[in-house]
Design an enzyme around this catalytic site. Sequence first.
Site, PDB file in Angstrom:
ATOM      1  N   ASP A  17     -25.763  14.904 -27.627  1.00 12.62           N
ATOM      2  CA  ASP A  17     -24.476  15.034 -27.387  1.00 12.62           C
ATOM      3  C   ASP A  17     -23.565  15.854 -28.011  1.00 12.62           C
ATOM      4  OD1 ASP A  17     -22.187  14.268 -25.563  1.00 12.62           O
ATOM      5  OD2 ASP A  17     -21.723  13.044 -27.245  1.00 12.62           O
ATOM      6  N   ASP A  19     -19.534  16.175 -28.290  1.00 10.89           N
ATOM      7  CA  ASP A  19     -18.194  15.732 -28.638  1.00 10.89           C
ATOM      8  C   ASP A  19     -18.477  14.255 -28.971  1.00 10.89           C
ATOM      9  OD1 ASP A  19     -15.993  17.743 -27.618  1.00 10.89           O
ATOM     10  OD2 ASP A  19     -17.517  17.621 -25.931  1.00 10.89           O
ATOM     11  N   ASP A 180     -23.082   8.897 -28.581  1.00  9.64           N
ATOM     12  CA  ASP A 180     -22.340   8.111 -29.227  1.00  9.64           C
ATOM     13  C   ASP A 180     -21.763   7.263 -28.271  1.00  9.64           C
ATOM     14  OD1 ASP A 180     -20.981  10.572 -27.971  1.00  9.64           O
ATOM     15  OD2 ASP A 180     -19.064   9.408 -28.717  1.00  9.64           O
TER      16      ASP A 180
END
Length: 231
Positions: A17, A19, A180
């Site tokens: 991922d 961001d 995240d």
Amino acid sequence: MNIMDMMLTKPKMILIDVDGTLIDSVPDLTFCIDEMVGSLGLPRRGEKQVRLWVGNGTERLIKRALVGGMDGEPDDNLYARALPLFLNLYARNISTRSRLYDGVEEGLAYLRAAGYRLGAVTNKPGRFTLPLLEQMGLLDDFEIVVSGDSCPKKKPDPMPLLHTAKVLDVLPSCAMMLGDSKNDVLAARAAGFQIVCVNYGYNHGEDIRDAEPDAVLNSLTELKALLARAA
């Protein structure tokens, strides 16, 4: 580093991922959101609030900023005015205030040196993803970049992960997702990937351990030790 009950197997491909995992982009997003709502006569939202709202794509972020909360839909006319304002602002401020998280450069350097096939999978639109990765010096680390508008569906749907696995000709059982958020966990589980998460980033204020990934890292520098333990 916190490893859950499942024994990890060494992957051939790792999808990461963007961001909240590689890049803290909230400072730029906050600037653009606050400029957008300010021009529409709405209260500025601030970085603390924007951090709770990011993670589900640009459109959802704009809507949350307009209504001032996680849920709800703004007036159609208001959204139609807000969308181009934000897009124009962000196009000029993609990496002005953003930064790499500590350990990202070291972690990616290890993965490249170890020969893992790497892809980036994000819900951010492609018009922003590629410039952001390039401007932050990360674009060349990835064989493939799949953005939020690359497939008909985005995370938490497994489609972007399965699409990437197909393009790179890697079985899902030989793949790992690194993210995240709960969206990353849900997408990985549905795709049949292993899932490792960082304990920083954007998960709407919730502890990522509650989503039960296979392992939780404090930094990408811990990837070497984690993967060394994988079967």
